[in-house]
Design an enzyme around this catalytic site. Structure first.
Site, PDB file in Angstrom:
ATOM      1  N   GLU A 121       4.543  -3.550  -8.355  1.00  0.00           N
ATOM      2  CA  GLU A 121       3.854  -3.707  -9.632  1.00  0.00           C
ATOM      3  C   GLU A 121       4.837  -4.237 -10.681  1.00  0.00           C
ATOM      4  O   GLU A 121       5.676  -3.476 -11.196  1.00  0.00           O
ATOM      5  CB  GLU A 121       3.322  -2.365 -10.119  1.00  0.00           C
ATOM      6  CG  GLU A 121       2.333  -1.722  -9.175  1.00  0.00           C
ATOM      7  CD  GLU A 121       1.540  -0.628  -9.873  1.00  0.00           C
ATOM      8  OE1 GLU A 121       0.327  -0.801 -10.027  1.00  0.00           O
ATOM      9  OE2 GLU A 121       2.133   0.372 -10.277  1.00  0.00           O
ATOM     10  N   HIS A 158       6.010   5.724  -9.975  1.00  0.00           N
ATOM     11  CA  HIS A 158       5.254   4.755 -10.795  1.00  0.00           C
ATOM     12  C   HIS A 158       6.092   4.359 -12.013  1.00  0.00           C
ATOM     13  O   HIS A 158       6.834   5.186 -12.556  1.00  0.00           O
ATOM     14  CB  HIS A 158       3.922   5.370 -11.235  1.00  0.00           C
ATOM     15  CG  HIS A 158       3.049   4.364 -11.928  1.00  0.00           C
ATOM     16  ND1 HIS A 158       3.164   4.106 -13.269  1.00  0.00           N
ATOM     17  CD2 HIS A 158       2.089   3.534 -11.452  1.00  0.00           C
ATOM     18  CE1 HIS A 158       2.287   3.156 -13.601  1.00  0.00           C
ATOM     19  NE2 HIS A 158       1.625   2.797 -12.513  1.00  0.00           N
TER      20      HIS A 158
HETATM   21  P1  PGA Z   1      -3.444  -1.655 -14.393  1.00  0.00           P
HETATM   22  O1  PGA Z   1      -2.479  -0.492 -13.892  1.00  0.00           O
HETATM   23  O2  PGA Z   1      -4.316  -2.059 -13.230  1.00  0.00           O
HETATM   24  O3  PGA Z   1      -4.238  -1.029 -15.516  1.00  0.00           O
HETATM   25  O4  PGA Z   1      -2.589  -2.784 -14.841  1.00  0.00           O
HETATM   26  C1  PGA Z   1      -1.895  -0.534 -12.615  1.00  0.00           C
HETATM   27  C2  PGA Z   1      -1.002   0.649 -12.384  1.00  0.00           C
HETATM   28  O5  PGA Z   1      -0.372   1.129 -13.333  1.00  0.00           O
HETATM   29  O6  PGA Z   1      -0.885   1.143 -11.268  1.00  0.00           O
END
Ligand code: PGA
Length: 265
Positions: free
Chosen positions: A188, A117
């Site tokens: 992401e 992550h």
């Molecule tokens: P968020 O986080 O939906 O609060 O933007 C996503 C993540 O970090 O996986």
């Protein structure tokens, strides 16, 4: 209804929720998942929709939760959702102060692990080498690896998004991109995480198409970064978006389920 079976909604709780909140979340969501699974199981699912049989056999439902390590024992016996660690160590046991063993997660029934992550990469110096080892350990333990990748705002401004994505994939899977059958990828954009900013549909489409072209067609690619009930439908319609990884909006049962329902039903 077919999409409801294959569209993955994964909740990354980060360092949130008390024991009491976790307990009531799990009680509430278990019943709601059952209702959705009943509908899903009644619907005819063609081989075309279930693009990845190996993964389909391992997933208990479209829902995944990544709680804090200390909350893990509350998930013991929960059978209709997938759950696992936000991070873990790539050895089973030993002198590794502060680390969490994947074997103990497995013992409690965890079946999926989050790896790489962006908060681990930027705040805790997670390296490609460790990420690759964690994927290997996860597979050795017969658990599903969910690999996170994504560019920073600087990368995007320099027009280097696709290069960064490819480098991260190669760092995790090896230069020849050896893709495990049960791998899930979560794209992401770092600048969209927890900021309320979401990537434009066209940009998500471009990156997901590129990732798909590098990996197996059956590898699900989730989008993450400020997903919420209000933008779930639009994002779910983007080509090659096979699910979501959700942070802030996953902390309440109603919000997590609305995201799923808006995306699939
Ligand atoms: P968020 O986080 O939906 O609060 O933007 C996503 C993540 O970090 O996986």
């Amino acid at each position: 209804m077919n999409k409801a079976r294959s569209f993955i909604c994964a909740a990354n709780w980060k360092m949130n929720l008390s024991f009491a909140e976790t307990h009531s979340f799990l009680q509430k969501i278990s019943k709601q998942i059952e209702e959705r699974l009943e509908k899903i199981n009644k619907s005819v699912v063609s081989d075309k929709v279930v693009k990845n049989k190996a993964l389909d056999q391992k997933l208990k439902s479209p829902f995944c939760i990544f709680p804090q390590a200390v909350q893990a024992s509350l998930f013991k016996g929960i059978s209709n959702l997938n759950w696992g660690a936000q991070d873990f160590y790539f050895e089973s046991s030993g002198a590794f102060t502060g680390q969490n063993s994947p074997d103990l997660y497995k013992e409690l029934g965890a079946n999926i692990m989050l790896i790489g992550h962006s908060e681990r990469r930027t705040l805790f110096n997670e390296t490609n080498l460790n990420i690759a080892k964690k994927i290997g350990k996860c597979l050795e333990m017969d658990m599903i690896p969910m690999l996170c990748i994504g560019e920073t705002i600087e990368d995007r401004k320099k027009n280097e998004t696709l290069k960064v994505i490819e480098d991260q994939l190669k760092g995790a899977l090896g230069k020849s991109l050896d893709v495990p059958e049960t791998l899930i990828v979560a794209y992401e954009p770092v600048w969209a995480i927890g900021t309320g900013l979401t990537a434009k549909s066209e940009d998500v489409a471009d990156v997901h198409k590129y990732i798909k072209s590098l990996l197996n067609q059956g590898t699900p690619i989730l989008y993450g970064g400020s997903v919420k009930p209000e933008n779930a439908k639009e994002l779910s319609l983007v080509d090659n978006v096979d699910g979501f990884l959700i942070g802030g909006a996953s902390l309440k049962v109603d919000s997590l389920l609305s995201i799923y329902d808006n995306a699939c039903l």
